[in-house]
Design a protein around this motif. Structure first.
Motif, PDB file in Angstrom:
ATOM      1  N   LYS A   1      12.332  64.696  45.368  1.00 12.57           N
ATOM      2  CA  LYS A   1      12.425  63.682  44.017  1.00 12.57           C
ATOM      3  C   LYS A   1      12.667  62.279  44.345  1.00 12.57           C
ATOM      4  O   LYS A   1      11.915  61.318  43.752  1.00 12.57           O
ATOM      5  CB  LYS A   1      13.668  64.483  43.144  1.00 12.57           C
ATOM      6  CG  LYS A   1      13.202  65.455  42.351  1.00 12.57           C
ATOM      7  CD  LYS A   1      14.494  66.075  41.795  1.00 12.57           C
ATOM      8  CE  LYS A   1      15.027  65.985  40.464  1.00 12.57           C
ATOM      9  NZ  LYS A   1      16.062  66.777  40.054  1.00 12.57           N
ATOM     10  N   ALA A   2      13.660  62.186  45.111  1.00  9.53           N
ATOM     11  CA  ALA A   2      14.123  60.629  45.577  1.00  9.53           C
ATOM     12  C   ALA A   2      12.861  60.038  46.311  1.00  9.53           C
ATOM     13  O   ALA A   2      12.747  58.842  46.015  1.00  9.53           O
ATOM     14  CB  ALA A   2      15.196  60.724  46.658  1.00  9.53           C
ATOM     15  N   ARG A   3      11.995  60.778  47.093  1.00 12.15           N
ATOM     16  CA  ARG A   3      11.147  60.262  47.833  1.00 12.15           C
ATOM     17  C   ARG A   3       9.686  60.326  47.087  1.00 12.15           C
ATOM     18  O   ARG A   3       8.645  59.730  47.688  1.00 12.15           O
ATOM     19  CB  ARG A   3      10.951  60.862  49.492  1.00 12.15           C
ATOM     20  CG  ARG A   3      11.772  60.239  50.351  1.00 12.15           C
ATOM     21  CD  ARG A   3      12.379  61.041  51.477  1.00 12.15           C
ATOM     22  NE  ARG A   3      13.732  61.201  51.346  1.00 12.15           N
ATOM     23  CZ  ARG A   3      14.435  61.920  52.442  1.00 12.15           C
ATOM     24  NH1 ARG A   3      13.483  62.436  53.316  1.00 12.15           N
ATOM     25  NH2 ARG A   3      15.557  61.891  52.445  1.00 12.15           N
ATOM     26  N   ARG A   4       9.648  60.943  46.104  1.00 12.62           N
ATOM     27  CA  ARG A   4       8.495  60.818  45.280  1.00 12.62           C
ATOM     28  C   ARG A   4       7.577  61.932  45.866  1.00 12.62           C
ATOM     29  O   ARG A   4       6.265  61.413  46.019  1.00 12.62           O
ATOM     30  CB  ARG A   4       7.851  59.625  44.704  1.00 12.62           C
ATOM     31  CG  ARG A   4       8.880  58.797  44.031  1.00 12.62           C
ATOM     32  CD  ARG A   4       8.292  57.700  43.554  1.00 12.62           C
ATOM     33  NE  ARG A   4       9.334  56.784  42.681  1.00 12.62           N
ATOM     34  CZ  ARG A   4       9.516  57.008  41.349  1.00 12.62           C
ATOM     35  NH1 ARG A   4       8.883  57.739  40.988  1.00 12.62           N
ATOM     36  NH2 ARG A   4      10.454  56.252  41.082  1.00 12.62           N
ATOM     37  N   ALA A   5       7.868  62.683  46.688  1.00 11.44           N
ATOM     38  CA  ALA A   5       6.967  63.775  47.209  1.00 11.44           C
ATOM     39  C   ALA A   5       6.066  64.572  46.263  1.00 11.44           C
ATOM     40  O   ALA A   5       6.628  64.629  45.195  1.00 11.44           O
ATOM     41  CB  ALA A   5       7.496  64.665  48.326  1.00 11.44           C
ATOM     42  N   ASP A   6       5.042  64.758  46.729  1.00  7.93           N
ATOM     43  CA  ASP A   6       4.179  65.692  45.854  1.00  7.93           C
ATOM     44  C   ASP A   6       4.449  67.294  45.771  1.00  7.93           C
ATOM     45  O   ASP A   6       4.410  67.896  44.825  1.00  7.93           O
ATOM     46  CB  ASP A   6       2.570  65.357  46.207  1.00  7.93           C
ATOM     47  CG  ASP A   6       2.129  63.899  45.873  1.00  7.93           C
ATOM     48  OD1 ASP A   6       2.327  63.569  44.805  1.00  7.93           O
ATOM     49  OD2 ASP A   6       1.849  63.284  46.883  1.00  7.93           O
ATOM     50  N   ILE A   7       4.833  67.619  46.998  1.00 16.27           N
ATOM     51  CA  ILE A   7       4.992  69.149  47.443  1.00 16.27           C
ATOM     52  C   ILE A   7       6.025  69.254  48.483  1.00 16.27           C
ATOM     53  O   ILE A   7       6.205  68.545  49.422  1.00 16.27           O
ATOM     54  CB  ILE A   7       3.579  69.536  47.878  1.00 16.27           C
ATOM     55  CG1 ILE A   7       2.567  69.580  47.056  1.00 16.27           C
ATOM     56  CG2 ILE A   7       3.651  71.074  48.305  1.00 16.27           C
ATOM     57  CD1 ILE A   7       0.925  69.932  47.587  1.00 16.27           C
TER      58      ILE A   7
ATOM     59  N   VAL B   1       4.152  65.497  51.392  1.00 21.50           N
ATOM     60  CA  VAL B   1       4.597  66.447  51.671  1.00 21.50           C
ATOM     61  C   VAL B   1       5.848  66.763  52.659  1.00 21.50           C
ATOM     62  O   VAL B   1       6.169  65.736  53.337  1.00 21.50           O
ATOM     63  CB  VAL B   1       3.732  67.503  52.453  1.00 21.50           C
ATOM     64  CG1 VAL B   1       4.074  69.117  52.395  1.00 21.50           C
ATOM     65  CG2 VAL B   1       2.245  67.663  52.002  1.00 21.50           C
ATOM     66  N   LEU B   2       6.815  67.500  52.126  1.00 16.01           N
ATOM     67  CA  LEU B   2       8.200  67.640  52.751  1.00 16.01           C
ATOM     68  C   LEU B   2       8.257  69.244  53.186  1.00 16.01           C
ATOM     69  O   LEU B   2       7.868  70.164  52.132  1.00 16.01           O
ATOM     70  CB  LEU B   2       9.278  67.284  51.953  1.00 16.01           C
ATOM     71  CG  LEU B   2       9.568  65.926  51.525  1.00 16.01           C
ATOM     72  CD1 LEU B   2      11.189  66.158  50.888  1.00 16.01           C
ATOM     73  CD2 LEU B   2       9.822  65.501  52.940  1.00 16.01           C
ATOM     74  N   ILE B   3       8.942  69.369  54.157  1.00 19.81           N
ATOM     75  CA  ILE B   3       9.097  70.758  54.745  1.00 19.81           C
ATOM     76  C   ILE B   3      10.481  70.994  54.664  1.00 19.81           C
ATOM     77  O   ILE B   3      11.287  70.261  55.083  1.00 19.81           O
ATOM     78  CB  ILE B   3       8.463  71.041  55.930  1.00 19.81           C
ATOM     79  CG1 ILE B   3       6.824  71.021  56.143  1.00 19.81           C
ATOM     80  CG2 ILE B   3       8.997  72.620  56.569  1.00 19.81           C
ATOM     81  CD1 ILE B   3       6.441  71.327  57.131  1.00 19.81           C
TER      82      ILE B   3
ATOM     83  N   ALA C   1      20.248  78.237  50.904  1.00 21.18           N
ATOM     84  CA  ALA C   1      20.483  77.469  49.450  1.00 21.18           C
ATOM     85  C   ALA C   1      20.677  75.875  49.592  1.00 21.18           C
ATOM     86  O   ALA C   1      20.038  75.161  48.866  1.00 21.18           O
ATOM     87  CB  ALA C   1      21.039  78.083  48.749  1.00 21.18           C
ATOM     88  N   ALA C   2      21.518  75.446  50.517  1.00 22.85           N
ATOM     89  CA  ALA C   2      21.894  73.989  50.679  1.00 22.85           C
ATOM     90  C   ALA C   2      20.765  73.293  51.254  1.00 22.85           C
ATOM     91  O   ALA C   2      20.538  72.099  50.866  1.00 22.85           O
ATOM     92  CB  ALA C   2      23.141  74.131  51.492  1.00 22.85           C
ATOM     93  N   VAL C   3      19.900  73.848  52.016  1.00 23.00           N
ATOM     94  CA  VAL C   3      18.796  73.230  52.543  1.00 23.00           C
ATOM     95  C   VAL C   3      17.740  73.084  51.665  1.00 23.00           C
ATOM     96  O   VAL C   3      17.134  71.908  51.393  1.00 23.00           O
ATOM     97  CB  VAL C   3      18.367  74.094  53.737  1.00 23.00           C
ATOM     98  CG1 VAL C   3      16.987  73.420  54.361  1.00 23.00           C
ATOM     99  CG2 VAL C   3      19.303  74.349  54.964  1.00 23.00           C
ATOM    100  N   ALA C   4      17.581  74.217  50.692  1.00 22.39           N
ATOM    101  CA  ALA C   4      16.468  74.097  49.655  1.00 22.39           C
ATOM    102  C   ALA C   4      16.852  73.071  48.790  1.00 22.39           C
ATOM    103  O   ALA C   4      16.172  72.298  48.262  1.00 22.39           O
ATOM    104  CB  ALA C   4      16.638  75.362  49.115  1.00 22.39           C
ATOM    105  N   PHE C   5      18.178  72.945  48.496  1.00 23.01           N
ATOM    106  CA  PHE C   5      18.725  71.738  47.527  1.00 23.01           C
ATOM    107  C   PHE C   5      18.619  70.334  47.878  1.00 23.01           C
ATOM    108  O   PHE C   5      18.010  69.567  47.026  1.00 23.01           O
ATOM    109  CB  PHE C   5      20.364  72.062  47.342  1.00 23.01           C
ATOM    110  CG  PHE C   5      21.007  71.030  46.307  1.00 23.01           C
ATOM    111  CD1 PHE C   5      20.947  71.240  45.006  1.00 23.01           C
ATOM    112  CD2 PHE C   5      21.694  70.074  46.818  1.00 23.01           C
ATOM    113  CE1 PHE C   5      21.496  70.277  44.221  1.00 23.01           C
ATOM    114  CE2 PHE C   5      22.140  69.403  46.102  1.00 23.01           C
ATOM    115  CZ  PHE C   5      22.218  69.205  44.777  1.00 23.01           C
ATOM    116  N   ASP C   6      18.902  70.294  49.253  1.00 20.36           N
ATOM    117  CA  ASP C   6      18.522  69.034  49.906  1.00 20.36           C
ATOM    118  C   ASP C   6      17.121  68.497  49.914  1.00 20.36           C
ATOM    119  O   ASP C   6      16.713  67.388  49.597  1.00 20.36           O
ATOM    120  CB  ASP C   6      19.105  68.913  51.230  1.00 20.36           C
ATOM    121  CG  ASP C   6      20.653  68.430  51.416  1.00 20.36           C
ATOM    122  OD1 ASP C   6      21.284  68.452  50.217  1.00 20.36           O
ATOM    123  OD2 ASP C   6      20.958  68.284  52.636  1.00 20.36           O
ATOM    124  N   ALA C   7      16.252  69.739  50.083  1.00 15.13           N
ATOM    125  CA  ALA C   7      15.135  69.390  50.169  1.00 15.13           C
ATOM    126  C   ALA C   7      14.337  69.039  48.670  1.00 15.13           C
ATOM    127  O   ALA C   7      13.440  67.973  48.661  1.00 15.13           O
ATOM    128  CB  ALA C   7      14.065  70.525  50.654  1.00 15.13           C
TER     129      ALA C   7
END
Ligand code: GDP
Length: 299
Positions: free
Chosen positions: A177-183, A129-131, A166-172
């Protein structure tokens, strides 16, 4: 259990009043029906939902499904279960990871806490998970998320206070994607006093996310505070005008007699309640189960 305990006050205002009504009347007459209507309204079931239930009850009387006052409780439980179940819930797992969840709602409803609980829930289910700390308007919200992140072993993507959400959302989303997070769970601001700006901000976040992942956000959960009763319905209408909501997290069900609002949310807004908060602890968030809810309400 915790859901049953959490619904204690709602049950008191709802079931116990219905039981008193049943005891107080030997037959079903107009006065009985008026009193019943008042009970439904006082439990925050909502005006139009109450009207709908009263129509069902009247036809139940006509069809002789309801003959005596004591037939009412099982009849209502069945009707409320059906009302809540009408729409199947969308499954998280049908999307390619990362699943993007946007969390919206006004300040104070329990948004930050809910994100922490969700992160913990999915982490314990074995998901990465990423927040994203998208409420850049409140420094405290960023700090709070960091604390939840540490508690649940979840990485928090953040920018400085006041930066573009929106920049935070973009980065997240990129990081997920890069870290293959599920959620990836994205927090958003909840300052209502400048509401047009907030709604524009939410739309922009949506556009940025959709550019990265076309069918995202996959979930947009509106967090509502059960203790605010019918106010919650108004908030849902407001947010629903700006973003496409996929469901509701109803918090603080433990502290209120207004749990009937669950039924109003489903019936008046056709939004499924997906999670309920029944306490402040990390494990006090439950996937919402309509049948379990109806049973606990009438227990
Ligand atoms: P936010 O402003 O929407 O981010 O709200 P917070 O997450 O900071 O929560 C506001 C307060 O509500 C905090 O004291 C939380 O502990 C409390 N809270 C959140 N969810 C629940 C819940 O399900 N039950 C109870 N009793 N308290 C809750």
């Amino acid at each position: 259990d915790k859901l049953k305990a959490g619904l204690e006050k709602t049950r008191k205002s709802f079931t116990e009043k219905i039981e008193q009504l049943v005891i107080g009347y030997a037959t079903i007459d107009d006065e009985f029906l008026d009193d019943l209507e008042a009970v439904l309204l006082s439990a925050d079931v909502g005006v139009s939902t109450t009207a709908k239930l009263m129509t069902e009850i009247r036809s139940g009387i006509k069809s002789k499904e309801i003959n005596y006052p004591e037939d009412l409780k099982p009849f209502l439980q069945a009707k409320i279960s059906v009302m809540l179940l009408r729409e199947p819930q969308v499954e998280q797992d049908i999307h390619e990871p990362p699943v993007v969840m946007l969390i919206v709602g006004v300040n104070g409803v329990g948004k930050t806490t809910t994100i922490g609980k969700l992160a913990s829930y999915y982490h314990e289910a074995g998901k990465k998970v990423l927040i994203a700390a998208g409420d850049t308007f409140r420094a405290a919200a960023i700090d709070q998320l960091e604390i939840w992140g540490q508690r649940t072993n979840t990485e928090v993507i953040k920018h400085a206070e006041g930066s573009d959400p929106a920049a935070v959302a973009f980065d997240a989303v990129q990081a997920a994607k890069a870290r293959r997070a599920d959620i990836v769970i994205i927090d958003t601001a909840g300052r209502l006093h400048t509401k047009s700006n907030l709604m524009e901000e939410l739309k922009k976040i949506n556009r940025v996310i959709a550019k990265e992942i076309p069918d995202a956000p996959h979930e947009t959960l509106l967090v509502l505070d059960a203790t605010t009763g019918q106010n919650a319905i108004n908030q849902a209408k407001l947010f629903g005008d700006a973003v496409k909501l996929s469901g509701v997290v109803l918090t603080k069900l433990d502290g209120t007699a207004k749990g009937g609002v669950v039924i109003a949310i489903k019936n008046e807004l056709n939004l499924p309640v997906k999670w309920v908060g029944v306490g402040e602890g990390v494990n006090d968030l439950r996937p919402f189960d309509p049948a379990e809810f109806a049973a606990a309400l009438f227990a």
